[in-house]
Design an enzyme around this catalytic site. Structure first.
Site, PDB file in Angstrom:
ATOM      1  N   ASN A 222       0.842  -1.187   0.000  1.00 43.34           N
ATOM      2  CA  ASN A 222       0.000   0.000   0.000  1.00 43.34           C
ATOM      3  C   ASN A 222       0.884   1.246   0.000  1.00 43.34           C
ATOM      4  O   ASN A 222       2.109   1.151  -0.067  1.00 43.34           O
ATOM      5  CB  ASN A 222      -0.955  -0.011   1.199  1.00 43.34           C
ATOM      6  CG  ASN A 222      -0.206  -0.118   2.513  1.00 43.34           C
ATOM      7  OD1 ASN A 222       0.552   0.770   2.889  1.00 43.34           O
ATOM      8  ND2 ASN A 222      -0.408  -1.237   3.215  1.00 43.34           N
ATOM      9  N   ASP A 290      -3.959  -6.670   4.820  1.00 41.74           N
ATOM     10  CA  ASP A 290      -4.947  -7.614   5.362  1.00 41.74           C
ATOM     11  C   ASP A 290      -4.760  -9.010   4.784  1.00 41.74           C
ATOM     12  O   ASP A 290      -5.100 -10.003   5.435  1.00 41.74           O
ATOM     13  CB  ASP A 290      -6.360  -7.129   5.065  1.00 41.74           C
ATOM     14  CG  ASP A 290      -6.726  -5.874   5.833  1.00 41.74           C
ATOM     15  OD1 ASP A 290      -6.247  -5.715   6.968  1.00 41.74           O
ATOM     16  OD2 ASP A 290      -7.474  -5.031   5.289  1.00 41.74           O
ATOM     17  N   LYS A 300       9.524 -16.132 -11.159  1.00 41.96           N
ATOM     18  CA  LYS A 300       8.749 -15.005 -11.653  1.00 41.96           C
ATOM     19  C   LYS A 300       7.618 -15.484 -12.560  1.00 41.96           C
ATOM     20  O   LYS A 300       7.835 -16.286 -13.470  1.00 41.96           O
ATOM     21  CB  LYS A 300       9.666 -14.051 -12.432  1.00 41.96           C
ATOM     22  CG  LYS A 300       8.931 -12.859 -13.032  1.00 41.96           C
ATOM     23  CD  LYS A 300       9.868 -11.981 -13.846  1.00 41.96           C
ATOM     24  CE  LYS A 300       9.092 -10.868 -14.534  1.00 41.96           C
ATOM     25  NZ  LYS A 300       9.971 -10.035 -15.374  1.00 41.96           N
ATOM     26  N   ASP A 318      -3.623 -10.513  12.575  1.00 45.06           N
ATOM     27  CA  ASP A 318      -4.106  -9.198  13.005  1.00 45.06           C
ATOM     28  C   ASP A 318      -3.250  -8.742  14.179  1.00 45.06           C
ATOM     29  O   ASP A 318      -3.445  -9.177  15.314  1.00 45.06           O
ATOM     30  CB  ASP A 318      -5.577  -9.287  13.400  1.00 45.06           C
ATOM     31  CG  ASP A 318      -6.212  -7.919  13.575  1.00 45.06           C
ATOM     32  OD1 ASP A 318      -5.532  -7.018  14.109  1.00 45.06           O
ATOM     33  OD2 ASP A 318      -7.386  -7.742  13.186  1.00 45.06           O
ATOM     34  N   PHE A 337      -4.726   2.550  14.770  1.00 43.87           N
ATOM     35  CA  PHE A 337      -5.125   3.538  13.776  1.00 43.87           C
ATOM     36  C   PHE A 337      -6.240   2.950  12.919  1.00 43.87           C
ATOM     37  O   PHE A 337      -6.231   1.753  12.627  1.00 43.87           O
ATOM     38  CB  PHE A 337      -3.943   3.919  12.874  1.00 43.87           C
ATOM     39  CG  PHE A 337      -3.131   5.068  13.388  1.00 43.87           C
ATOM     40  CD1 PHE A 337      -3.232   6.324  12.801  1.00 43.87           C
ATOM     41  CD2 PHE A 337      -2.272   4.901  14.455  1.00 43.87           C
ATOM     42  CE1 PHE A 337      -2.486   7.388  13.269  1.00 43.87           C
ATOM     43  CE2 PHE A 337      -1.516   5.958  14.940  1.00 43.87           C
ATOM     44  CZ  PHE A 337      -1.623   7.208  14.345  1.00 43.87           C
ATOM     45  N   LYS A 351     -14.212  -0.492  14.809  1.00 41.33           N
ATOM     46  CA  LYS A 351     -12.920  -1.178  14.801  1.00 41.33           C
ATOM     47  C   LYS A 351     -12.347  -1.276  16.203  1.00 41.33           C
ATOM     48  O   LYS A 351     -11.798  -2.320  16.591  1.00 41.33           O
ATOM     49  CB  LYS A 351     -11.940  -0.437  13.886  1.00 41.33           C
ATOM     50  CG  LYS A 351     -10.562  -1.088  13.819  1.00 41.33           C
ATOM     51  CD  LYS A 351      -9.649  -0.404  12.817  1.00 41.33           C
ATOM     52  CE  LYS A 351      -8.288  -1.085  12.755  1.00 41.33           C
ATOM     53  NZ  LYS A 351      -7.393  -0.467  11.747  1.00 41.33           N
ATOM     54  N   LYS A 355     -11.408  -4.882  17.728  1.00 46.12           N
ATOM     55  CA  LYS A 355     -10.015  -5.243  17.989  1.00 46.12           C
ATOM     56  C   LYS A 355      -9.705  -5.363  19.474  1.00 46.12           C
ATOM     57  O   LYS A 355      -8.761  -6.067  19.861  1.00 46.12           O
ATOM     58  CB  LYS A 355      -9.067  -4.198  17.379  1.00 46.12           C
ATOM     59  CG  LYS A 355      -9.275  -3.954  15.890  1.00 46.12           C
ATOM     60  CD  LYS A 355      -8.788  -5.094  15.048  1.00 46.12           C
ATOM     61  CE  LYS A 355      -8.868  -4.729  13.572  1.00 46.12           C
ATOM     62  NZ  LYS A 355      -8.374  -5.780  12.674  1.00 46.12           N
TER      63      LYS A 355
END
Length: 419
Positions: A222, A290, A300, A318, A337, A351, A355
């Protein structure tokens, strides 16, 4: 939603005196912005400009911003009679060398003093902070590494360098830290000496993205830059916490203070977090993937005309939920966060409950906000008061200021808990 703590955190720089030594490198232009930021924080700044430094910035520019005389000549009769080099070096609370070129680092390491800058550095009994800046090959040279190690062993603090493109058209580590990073390091120097409410506490911070391999050359990841997590780790360390920073791949220099553990994948990050326990506070600022590819290809993957390969995904561990589970090694305070693109506060509240963490810091990472990779952030703190549903909305702040404010809140919280 109201901002109940909109005032800026008091700066440890108010009334402090900084002697800024500007050496000869293209990064000298950044010192103009650094001076402005230091003075905004209440510090007085006086400059020594080397002859090489004067090739990049002028005495007039430095004098206009500092509102003080700029010094440069060791054998100036006027300067020596008005402010001798011994007095110049000891009148400051901190000496900052920026840019700290390979040349001046070498002369500092070996006690050479053939100009005003190095004479002041040798004569001082005050702390010194250096911001290295040079060509990547010079930075990697064994002589530079040895000189830096010698200086650090003597107590010279450093900040940077960063990785990136250089004026010499090469790429790598050697870019001087940005003014905001140097400012944070300066504040850390003073905080370390005067204000350490987290001294004796252990902290864990995760930062950056994770990379989940697809094959030997590709991965899932990300856009997280790690700037916020790194700033939080530095802020906690500045308040005295023994801090471990577990970071995914980022193009950032190690922040001053924390012990840094570098990882790639979510599984590696979780293992590193477990190894860092026990801690009293854990801040999970990393943008952990995730999902990972269930079966990583050994070679490859090629386009063979048969269409794209099917990637079977498996759920990653997690980390936030794992650290939040009740047990003997659960940190007293677990902060997560919630990086969301819609229904920000609603999803963050859900959340936090899911969590099991104590606090959630919600922030908007939709493309127009520029949060990922940017230098500012807007936080909504959930769980930071007696009402677990209460939302405390902070204004848009620099990520350094967000980190500083969060570290203070953590110190206040832990101060209220029995040890």
């Amino acid at each position: 939603m109201t901002d109940t703590r909109a005032t800026q955190t008091p700066s440890p720089l108010a009334g402090k005196r900084i002697l800024l030594i500007v050496a000869g490198g293209i990064a000298a232009y950044k010192c103009l912005e650094l001076i402005r930021r230091l003075r905004e924080r209440g510090a007085a700044v006086r400059c020594i400009l080397t002859r090489a430094g004067a090739q990049f910035v002028t005495p007039l520019s430095l004098s206009a911003l500092t509102e003080d005389k700029v010094y440069g000549e060791l054998f100036s009769l006027t300067d020596e009679s008005e402010m001798g080099h011994i007095q110049l070096s000891r009148d400051a609370d901190l000496l900052v060398v920026a840019p700290a070129t390979a040349d001046i680092l070498a002369r500092m390491a070996h006690g050479l003093c053939d100009d005003l800058a190095t004479t002041a550095l040798l004569a001082t009994d005050k702390p010194v902070l250096a911001a290295p800046a040079m060509n990547v090959r010079m930075w990697q040279h064994p002589a530079t590494r040895d000189n830096l190690a010698l200086l650090q062993a003597r107590g010279v603090a450093t900040v940077g360098p960063n990785e990136g493109a250089m004026a010499c058209n090469e790429y790598g580590f050697g870019r001087m830290a940005e003014p905001a990073e140097i400012l944070a390091a300066v504040e850390a120097c003073f905080a370390a000496a005067a204000d350490r409410p987290l001294a004796g506490r252990r902290a864990l911070v995760t930062s950056g993205p994770t990379r989940e391999p697809i094959d030997p050359v590709r991965y899932l990841s990300n856009h997280s830059s790690g700037k916020q997590g790194h700033a939080i780790a530095a802020a906690l360390a500045a308040l005295g916490a023994e801090t471990t920073l577990v970071t995914g791949p980022v193009a950032l220099a190690d922040p001053p203070g924390p012990r840094v553990v570098r990882v790639e994948s979510a599984e590696e990050m979780l293992a590193a977090c477990r190894a860092a326990l026990p801690v009293e506070v854990a801040v999970c600022a990393a943008a952990v993937a995730d999902w990972r590819v269930a079966g990583v290809a050994g070679q490859k993957l090629k386009k063979d005309g048969g269409g794209p390969p099917r990637l079977e995904l498996a759920e990653n561990p997690d980390i936030l939920a794992t650290l939040s589970k009740p047990g003997p090694q659960r940190p007293r305070l677990v902060v997560g966060f919630a990086a969301e693109t819609e229904r920000l506060v609603e999803q963050a509240i859900a959340k936090r409950a899911r969590k099991g963490c104590d606090w959630i810091l919600a922030n908007d990472v939709s493309a127009p906000t520029g949060t990922f990779g940017g230098d500012s952030n807007r936080i909504h703190l959930i769980g930071g008061s007696d009402d677990p549903q209460a939302v405390e909305s902070w204004p848009v702040l620099s990520k350094t200021e967000v980190a500083r404010r969060l570290a203070r809140r953590i110190a206040e919280s832990l101060g209220d808990k029995a040890t």
